[in-house]
Design an enzyme around this catalytic site. Structure first.
Site, PDB file in Angstrom:
ATOM      1  N   MET A  43      -0.264   1.293   5.399  1.00  0.00           N
ATOM      2  CA  MET A  43      -0.960   1.635   6.635  1.00  0.00           C
ATOM      3  C   MET A  43      -2.132   0.690   6.861  1.00  0.00           C
ATOM      4  O   MET A  43      -2.792   0.267   5.919  1.00  0.00           O
ATOM      5  CB  MET A  43      -1.459   3.083   6.559  1.00  0.00           C
ATOM      6  CG  MET A  43      -2.172   3.565   7.820  1.00  0.00           C
ATOM      7  SD  MET A  43      -2.871   5.229   7.623  1.00  0.00           S
ATOM      8  CE  MET A  43      -1.375   6.189   7.458  1.00  0.00           C
ATOM      9  N   HIS A  67      -2.877  -0.909  -3.123  1.00  0.00           N
ATOM     10  CA  HIS A  67      -4.061  -0.091  -2.854  1.00  0.00           C
ATOM     11  C   HIS A  67      -4.018   1.194  -3.678  1.00  0.00           C
ATOM     12  O   HIS A  67      -3.252   2.108  -3.389  1.00  0.00           O
ATOM     13  CB  HIS A  67      -4.132   0.275  -1.369  1.00  0.00           C
ATOM     14  CG  HIS A  67      -4.362  -0.903  -0.478  1.00  0.00           C
ATOM     15  ND1 HIS A  67      -3.969  -0.924   0.841  1.00  0.00           N
ATOM     16  CD2 HIS A  67      -4.941  -2.103  -0.707  1.00  0.00           C
ATOM     17  CE1 HIS A  67      -4.307  -2.079   1.377  1.00  0.00           C
ATOM     18  NE2 HIS A  67      -4.892  -2.826   0.457  1.00  0.00           N
ATOM     19  N   ASP A  77      -4.708  -4.557   6.472  1.00  0.00           N
ATOM     20  CA  ASP A  77      -5.107  -5.400   5.348  1.00  0.00           C
ATOM     21  C   ASP A  77      -4.005  -6.396   4.995  1.00  0.00           C
ATOM     22  O   ASP A  77      -2.841  -6.031   4.888  1.00  0.00           O
ATOM     23  CB  ASP A  77      -5.432  -4.529   4.125  1.00  0.00           C
ATOM     24  CG  ASP A  77      -6.069  -5.325   3.005  1.00  0.00           C
ATOM     25  OD1 ASP A  77      -6.808  -6.281   3.314  1.00  0.00           O
ATOM     26  OD2 ASP A  77      -5.836  -4.986   1.833  1.00  0.00           O
ATOM     27  N   SER A  98       0.838  -1.204   0.000  1.00  0.00           N
ATOM     28  CA  SER A  98       0.000   0.000   0.000  1.00  0.00           C
ATOM     29  C   SER A  98       0.875   1.256   0.000  1.00  0.00           C
ATOM     30  O   SER A  98       1.675   1.428  -0.909  1.00  0.00           O
ATOM     31  CB  SER A  98      -0.945  -0.024   1.206  1.00  0.00           C
ATOM     32  OG  SER A  98      -1.888   1.010   1.130  1.00  0.00           O
ATOM     33  N   THR A  99       0.735   2.093   1.018  1.00  0.00           N
ATOM     34  CA  THR A  99       1.459   3.366   1.050  1.00  0.00           C
ATOM     35  C   THR A  99       2.961   3.156   0.928  1.00  0.00           C
ATOM     36  O   THR A  99       3.550   2.368   1.645  1.00  0.00           O
ATOM     37  CB  THR A  99       1.170   4.117   2.366  1.00  0.00           C
ATOM     38  OG1 THR A  99      -0.230   4.130   2.591  1.00  0.00           O
ATOM     39  CG2 THR A  99       1.703   5.535   2.311  1.00  0.00           C
TER      40      THR A  99
END
Length: 358
Positions: free
Chosen positions: A301, A207, A304, A180-181
Protein backbone atom coordinates in the site's frame (compact mmCIF):
# COMPACT_ATOMS: atom_id res chain seq x y z
CA UNK A 1 -22.66 -2.25 3.97
CA UNK A 2 -19.97 -4.65 5.22
CA UNK A 3 -20.08 -7.23 8.00
CA UNK A 4 -17.05 -7.00 10.28
CA UNK A 5 -16.25 -9.55 12.98
CA UNK A 6 -14.01 -8.72 15.96
CA UNK A 7 -12.59 -11.80 17.66
CA UNK A 8 -10.77 -11.11 20.94
CA UNK A 9 -11.22 -12.41 24.48
CA UNK A 10 -10.29 -8.99 25.89
CA UNK A 11 -13.35 -6.79 26.36
CA UNK A 12 -11.07 -3.75 26.46
CA UNK A 13 -9.51 -4.55 23.06
CA UNK A 14 -12.94 -5.24 21.58
CA UNK A 15 -14.11 -1.81 22.71
CA UNK A 16 -10.95 -0.11 21.40
CA UNK A 17 -11.41 -1.76 18.00
CA UNK A 18 -15.12 -0.92 17.91
CA UNK A 19 -14.20 2.68 18.69
CA UNK A 20 -11.82 2.80 15.76
CA UNK A 21 -14.40 1.32 13.39
CA UNK A 22 -16.87 4.08 14.25
CA UNK A 23 -14.75 6.25 11.97
CA UNK A 24 -15.76 4.31 8.84
CA UNK A 25 -17.46 6.39 6.19
CA UNK A 26 -20.55 4.20 5.86
CA UNK A 27 -22.75 2.11 8.12
CA UNK A 28 -21.48 -1.40 8.73
CA UNK A 29 -22.60 -4.30 10.88
CA UNK A 30 -20.02 -5.04 13.56
CA UNK A 31 -20.11 -8.36 15.40
CA UNK A 32 -18.05 -9.16 18.49
CA UNK A 33 -16.96 -12.67 19.47
CA UNK A 34 -15.12 -13.17 22.76
CA UNK A 35 -13.88 -16.59 21.75
CA UNK A 36 -13.35 -18.55 18.50
CA UNK A 37 -16.37 -20.79 18.98
CA UNK A 38 -18.68 -17.78 18.99
CA UNK A 39 -16.81 -16.45 15.96
CA UNK A 40 -17.37 -19.67 14.01
CA UNK A 41 -21.07 -19.64 14.88
CA UNK A 42 -21.46 -16.05 13.69
CA UNK A 43 -19.51 -16.80 10.52
CA UNK A 44 -21.88 -19.66 9.75
CA UNK A 45 -24.90 -17.42 10.27
CA UNK A 46 -23.68 -14.31 8.46
CA UNK A 47 -21.46 -13.57 5.47
CA UNK A 48 -18.42 -11.98 7.11
CA UNK A 49 -16.47 -9.58 4.91
CA UNK A 50 -13.65 -8.86 7.34
CA UNK A 51 -12.51 -10.56 10.54
CA UNK A 52 -10.06 -8.95 12.98
CA UNK A 53 -8.48 -11.79 14.94
CA UNK A 54 -6.38 -12.05 18.07
CA UNK A 55 -4.07 -15.05 18.52
CA UNK A 56 -4.17 -16.04 22.20
CA UNK A 57 -7.77 -17.08 22.87
CA UNK A 58 -9.66 -19.88 24.64
CA UNK A 59 -10.47 -23.15 22.81
CA UNK A 60 -8.27 -22.50 19.78
CA UNK A 61 -5.68 -20.00 18.59
CA UNK A 62 -6.05 -17.43 15.83
CA UNK A 63 -4.18 -19.53 13.26
CA UNK A 64 -6.67 -22.38 13.53
CA UNK A 65 -9.53 -19.90 13.43
CA UNK A 66 -8.27 -18.56 10.09
CA UNK A 67 -8.64 -22.06 8.63
CA UNK A 68 -12.20 -22.37 9.95
CA UNK A 69 -13.26 -18.96 8.68
CA UNK A 70 -11.69 -19.55 5.25
CA UNK A 71 -13.47 -22.91 5.01
CA UNK A 72 -16.79 -21.25 5.80
CA UNK A 73 -16.22 -18.37 3.36
CA UNK A 74 -13.01 -18.15 1.31
CA UNK A 75 -13.80 -14.49 0.55
CA UNK A 76 -13.58 -13.42 4.19
CA UNK A 77 -10.61 -11.08 4.64
CA UNK A 78 -8.49 -11.65 7.74
CA UNK A 79 -6.62 -8.92 9.64
CA UNK A 80 -4.44 -10.24 12.48
CA UNK A 81 -4.07 -8.17 15.64
CA UNK A 82 -0.51 -9.13 16.53
CA UNK A 83 1.74 -8.87 19.57
CA UNK A 84 4.98 -6.91 19.22
CA UNK A 85 7.16 -9.80 20.40
CA UNK A 86 9.35 -12.48 18.81
CA UNK A 87 6.68 -15.19 19.29
CA UNK A 88 4.12 -12.70 17.99
CA UNK A 89 6.23 -12.16 14.88
CA UNK A 90 6.48 -15.90 14.16
CA UNK A 91 2.73 -16.29 14.64
CA UNK A 92 1.96 -13.33 12.38
CA UNK A 93 4.13 -14.71 9.57
CA UNK A 94 2.33 -18.03 9.84
CA UNK A 95 -1.03 -16.20 9.77
CA UNK A 96 -0.03 -14.36 6.59
CA UNK A 97 1.01 -17.65 5.04
CA UNK A 98 -2.33 -19.19 6.03
CA UNK A 99 -4.43 -16.51 4.38
CA UNK A 100 -4.44 -13.35 6.51
CA UNK A 101 -4.25 -10.32 4.24
CA UNK A 102 -2.53 -8.01 6.72
CA UNK A 103 -1.76 -7.43 10.39
CA UNK A 104 -1.63 -4.61 12.92
CA UNK A 105 0.39 -4.45 16.12
CA UNK A 106 -1.47 -4.33 19.42
CA UNK A 107 -0.93 -1.19 21.50
CA UNK A 108 1.55 -1.85 24.31
CA UNK A 109 -0.26 0.54 26.68
CA UNK A 110 -3.14 3.02 26.83
CA UNK A 111 -0.91 5.82 25.54
CA UNK A 112 -0.75 4.00 22.20
CA UNK A 113 -4.51 3.51 21.82
CA UNK A 114 -5.10 6.60 19.68
CA UNK A 115 -2.28 5.75 17.25
CA UNK A 116 -3.51 2.14 17.10
CA UNK A 117 -7.07 3.24 16.29
CA UNK A 118 -5.82 5.60 13.58
CA UNK A 119 -3.69 2.89 11.93
CA UNK A 120 -6.45 0.31 12.25
CA UNK A 121 -9.01 2.59 10.65
CA UNK A 122 -6.70 3.23 7.69
CA UNK A 123 -6.09 -0.48 7.14
CA UNK A 124 -9.77 -1.41 7.45
CA UNK A 125 -10.81 1.35 5.05
CA UNK A 126 -8.32 0.07 2.51
CA UNK A 127 -9.55 -3.49 2.87
CA UNK A 128 -13.32 -3.08 2.93
CA UNK A 129 -13.40 -0.36 0.29
CA UNK A 130 -10.84 -2.32 -1.78
CA UNK A 131 -8.55 0.66 -2.29
CA UNK A 132 -5.64 -0.89 -4.19
CA UNK A 133 -6.42 -4.30 -2.68
CA UNK A 134 -6.64 -7.07 -5.25
CA UNK A 135 -7.24 -9.91 -2.75
CA UNK A 136 -5.13 -12.45 -4.60
CA UNK A 137 -5.49 -15.91 -3.12
CA UNK A 138 -1.90 -17.01 -2.44
CA UNK A 139 -1.90 -20.79 -2.49
CA UNK A 140 -0.27 -22.36 0.54
CA UNK A 141 2.73 -24.46 -0.43
CA UNK A 142 3.07 -27.93 1.01
CA UNK A 143 6.36 -29.55 1.96
CA UNK A 144 6.19 -31.94 -0.98
CA UNK A 145 5.56 -29.09 -3.40
CA UNK A 146 8.57 -27.19 -2.07
CA UNK A 147 10.86 -30.10 -2.84
CA UNK A 148 9.79 -30.25 -6.46
CA UNK A 149 11.30 -28.12 -9.20
CA UNK A 150 8.86 -25.38 -10.15
CA UNK A 151 8.46 -24.53 -13.83
CA UNK A 152 6.29 -21.54 -14.68
CA UNK A 153 4.98 -20.88 -18.19
CA UNK A 154 6.44 -17.89 -19.97
CA UNK A 155 3.72 -15.41 -20.88
CA UNK A 156 3.69 -12.45 -23.21
CA UNK A 157 5.18 -10.12 -20.56
CA UNK A 158 8.54 -11.83 -20.96
CA UNK A 159 8.21 -13.12 -24.51
CA UNK A 160 7.97 -9.64 -26.01
CA UNK A 161 11.28 -8.51 -24.43
CA UNK A 162 12.92 -11.84 -23.63
CA UNK A 163 16.49 -11.28 -24.83
CA UNK A 164 16.61 -7.67 -23.65
CA UNK A 165 15.39 -8.45 -20.13
CA UNK A 166 17.57 -11.52 -19.71
CA UNK A 167 20.68 -9.67 -20.89
CA UNK A 168 20.04 -6.75 -18.51
CA UNK A 169 19.45 -9.16 -15.63
CA UNK A 170 22.68 -11.03 -16.41
CA UNK A 171 24.58 -7.75 -16.19
CA UNK A 172 23.15 -7.06 -12.73
CA UNK A 173 25.44 -7.32 -9.73
CA UNK A 174 22.54 -6.96 -7.32
CA UNK A 175 18.74 -7.24 -7.18
CA UNK A 176 16.82 -4.82 -4.95
CA UNK A 177 13.24 -5.68 -3.95
CA UNK A 178 10.78 -3.28 -2.31
CA UNK A 179 7.66 -4.92 -0.90
CA UNK A 180 5.03 -4.37 1.79
CA UNK A 181 1.50 -5.63 2.47
CA UNK A 182 1.12 -9.20 1.22
CA UNK A 183 4.88 -9.52 0.91
CA UNK A 184 6.01 -12.47 3.07
CA UNK A 185 4.13 -15.20 1.13
CA UNK A 186 5.31 -13.68 -2.17
CA UNK A 187 8.93 -13.59 -1.02
CA UNK A 188 8.59 -17.19 0.14
CA UNK A 189 7.23 -18.20 -3.25
CA UNK A 190 10.06 -16.47 -5.11
CA UNK A 191 12.93 -17.69 -2.93
CA UNK A 192 11.72 -21.30 -2.81
CA UNK A 193 11.42 -21.27 -6.62
CA UNK A 194 14.87 -19.90 -7.47
CA UNK A 195 17.42 -22.21 -9.05
CA UNK A 196 19.79 -23.66 -6.46
CA UNK A 197 22.76 -22.05 -8.22
CA UNK A 198 21.17 -18.56 -8.37
CA UNK A 199 24.03 -16.31 -7.27
CA UNK A 200 23.05 -12.63 -7.67
CA UNK A 201 22.80 -11.08 -4.18
CA UNK A 202 19.32 -9.82 -3.28
CA UNK A 203 18.53 -6.89 -0.98
CA UNK A 204 14.96 -6.72 0.34
CA UNK A 205 13.04 -3.95 2.05
CA UNK A 206 9.88 -5.48 3.54
CA UNK A 207 7.89 -2.99 5.61
CA UNK A 208 7.91 -4.59 9.06
CA UNK A 209 8.96 -3.71 12.63
CA UNK A 210 12.34 -4.92 13.99
CA UNK A 211 11.35 -8.21 15.61
CA UNK A 212 9.34 -9.20 12.56
CA UNK A 213 12.15 -8.79 10.02
CA UNK A 214 14.46 -11.08 11.97
CA UNK A 215 11.71 -13.69 12.18
CA UNK A 216 11.01 -13.25 8.46
CA UNK A 217 14.65 -13.81 7.53
CA UNK A 218 14.82 -16.95 9.67
CA UNK A 219 11.61 -18.34 8.19
CA UNK A 220 12.65 -17.63 4.59
CA UNK A 221 16.07 -19.20 5.16
CA UNK A 222 14.44 -22.35 6.51
CA UNK A 223 11.77 -22.81 3.84
CA UNK A 224 13.94 -21.73 0.88
CA UNK A 225 16.99 -23.67 2.08
CA UNK A 226 19.33 -20.87 1.10
CA UNK A 227 21.15 -18.12 3.00
CA UNK A 228 18.64 -15.45 3.99
CA UNK A 229 19.65 -13.11 6.81
CA UNK A 230 18.78 -9.84 8.45
CA UNK A 231 21.26 -7.30 7.09
CA UNK A 232 24.10 -6.09 9.32
CA UNK A 233 25.86 -2.75 9.04
CA UNK A 234 29.10 -2.72 7.03
CA UNK A 235 28.98 -6.39 6.05
CA UNK A 236 30.25 -7.23 2.58
CA UNK A 237 27.55 -8.09 0.06
CA UNK A 238 28.22 -11.66 -1.04
CA UNK A 239 26.94 -13.61 -4.05
CA UNK A 240 24.07 -15.98 -3.33
CA UNK A 241 23.00 -14.24 -0.12
CA UNK A 242 19.60 -12.61 0.45
CA UNK A 243 19.64 -9.65 2.85
CA UNK A 244 16.45 -8.51 4.63
CA UNK A 245 16.37 -4.89 5.84
CA UNK A 246 16.17 -4.61 9.61
CA UNK A 247 12.89 -3.13 10.80
CA UNK A 248 13.26 0.40 12.15
CA UNK A 249 16.47 1.01 10.15
CA UNK A 250 16.95 2.11 6.54
CA UNK A 251 18.93 -0.24 4.28
CA UNK A 252 21.47 1.22 1.86
CA UNK A 253 24.68 0.19 0.11
CA UNK A 254 28.08 1.71 -0.53
CA UNK A 255 31.13 0.83 -2.62
CA UNK A 256 34.61 0.84 -1.11
CA UNK A 257 37.71 -0.18 -3.11
CA UNK A 258 35.61 -1.99 -5.69
CA UNK A 259 33.56 -4.00 -3.18
CA UNK A 260 29.96 -3.43 -2.08
CA UNK A 261 28.84 -3.21 1.55
CA UNK A 262 25.58 -2.99 3.48
CA UNK A 263 24.85 0.23 5.35
CA UNK A 264 22.17 0.57 8.00
CA UNK A 265 21.01 4.16 8.49
CA UNK A 266 19.57 4.82 11.96
CA UNK A 267 19.81 8.60 11.90
CA UNK A 268 17.42 9.20 8.99
CA UNK A 269 13.74 9.69 9.76
CA UNK A 270 10.93 7.72 8.14
CA UNK A 271 10.55 8.16 4.39
CA UNK A 272 7.00 7.85 3.03
CA UNK A 273 6.09 6.95 6.62
CA UNK A 274 8.33 3.88 6.48
CA UNK A 275 11.61 2.83 8.08
CA UNK A 276 13.06 0.92 6.31
CA UNK A 277 12.02 2.64 3.10
CA UNK A 278 12.15 1.14 -0.39
CA UNK A 279 13.07 4.57 -1.75
CA UNK A 280 16.24 4.68 0.36
CA UNK A 281 17.34 1.25 -0.89
CA UNK A 282 16.52 1.91 -4.55
CA UNK A 283 18.20 5.35 -4.52
CA UNK A 284 21.32 3.93 -2.91
CA UNK A 285 21.49 1.08 -5.44
CA UNK A 286 21.05 3.59 -8.27
CA UNK A 287 23.97 5.65 -6.94
CA UNK A 288 26.46 2.83 -6.38
CA UNK A 289 25.49 0.13 -8.89
CA UNK A 290 24.17 2.29 -11.75
CA UNK A 291 23.08 0.20 -14.73
CA UNK A 292 24.41 -3.01 -13.19
CA UNK A 293 21.35 -3.62 -11.05
CA UNK A 294 17.74 -4.78 -11.12
CA UNK A 295 14.97 -3.17 -9.07
CA UNK A 296 11.65 -4.88 -8.39
CA UNK A 297 8.71 -3.14 -6.71
CA UNK A 298 6.02 -5.46 -5.46
CA UNK A 299 2.75 -5.70 -3.55
CA UNK A 300 2.13 -2.97 -0.97
CA UNK A 301 0.00 0.00 0.00
CA UNK A 302 1.12 3.56 -0.66
CA UNK A 303 3.84 5.04 -2.85
CA UNK A 304 7.12 4.02 -1.23
CA UNK A 305 9.71 2.95 -3.77
CA UNK A 306 8.40 4.73 -6.86
CA UNK A 307 10.89 7.61 -6.73
CA UNK A 308 13.87 5.39 -5.98
CA UNK A 309 12.93 2.94 -8.72
CA UNK A 310 12.71 5.85 -11.14
CA UNK A 311 16.26 6.85 -10.15
CA UNK A 312 17.40 3.29 -10.91
CA UNK A 313 15.73 3.42 -14.30
CA UNK A 314 17.43 6.73 -15.15
CA UNK A 315 20.78 5.12 -14.36
CA UNK A 316 20.04 2.32 -16.85
CA UNK A 317 19.10 -0.42 -14.38
CA UNK A 318 16.39 -2.97 -15.16
CA UNK A 319 13.21 -1.97 -13.30
CA UNK A 320 10.23 -4.27 -12.80
CA UNK A 321 6.79 -3.74 -11.25
CA UNK A 322 4.57 -6.58 -10.10
CA UNK A 323 1.34 -6.92 -12.07
CA UNK A 324 -1.97 -5.90 -10.54
CA UNK A 325 -3.44 -9.38 -10.99
CA UNK A 326 -0.72 -10.97 -8.86
CA UNK A 327 -0.61 -8.30 -6.12
CA UNK A 328 -2.41 -8.46 -2.81
CA UNK A 329 -2.22 -4.66 -2.76
CA UNK A 330 -1.44 -2.84 -6.00
CA UNK A 331 -0.60 0.55 -4.47
CA UNK A 332 3.20 0.66 -4.65
CA UNK A 333 3.53 -0.94 -8.11
CA UNK A 334 0.68 1.21 -9.43
CA UNK A 335 2.39 4.47 -8.40
CA UNK A 336 5.70 3.28 -9.87
CA UNK A 337 4.03 2.36 -13.16
CA UNK A 338 2.17 5.69 -13.36
CA UNK A 339 5.45 7.54 -12.70
CA UNK A 340 7.13 5.68 -15.55
CA UNK A 341 9.63 4.02 -13.19
CA UNK A 342 8.96 0.45 -14.34
CA UNK A 343 10.49 -0.79 -17.57
CA UNK A 344 8.31 -3.89 -17.54
CA UNK A 345 5.29 -5.19 -15.59
CA UNK A 346 5.35 -8.90 -14.71
CA UNK A 347 3.39 -11.36 -12.59
CA UNK A 348 5.13 -13.19 -9.74
CA UNK A 349 5.45 -16.29 -11.94
CA UNK A 350 7.00 -14.24 -14.75
CA UNK A 351 9.44 -12.64 -12.30
CA UNK A 352 10.49 -16.09 -11.07
CA UNK A 353 10.86 -17.36 -14.64
CA UNK A 354 13.00 -14.34 -15.57
CA UNK A 355 15.26 -14.75 -12.52
CA UNK A 356 15.78 -18.42 -13.32
CA UNK A 357 17.04 -17.60 -16.84
CA UNK A 358 20.28 -16.10 -15.48
Amino acid sequence: MKRILIVDDSELMCEVIRGALRGLEEDNVIFVATNPLIAIRKANLFKIDLALIDYEMPYMNGILLIDYLKDINPLTKILMVSAYTEPGAQITLEALNRGAIDYILKPANKDEFNEFKKDLLEKVKGIIFQKDYAFVNIKRTTTSEKSEKKVFPVTCGIDNNRSHLINKLKESKVIAIGISTGGPPVLEKIFTSLNKDFSIPILVVQHMPPTFTKALAERLSKVAQRQVKEAEDREKIENGVIYIAKGGTHLAVEKILGKYYVRLLDNIEKVNNHKPSCDILFSSVAEWYGENATGIIMTGMGSDGANGLFEMKKQGALTIAQSKESCVVFGMPRVAIEKGAAEVVLSVEEIIDLLNRV
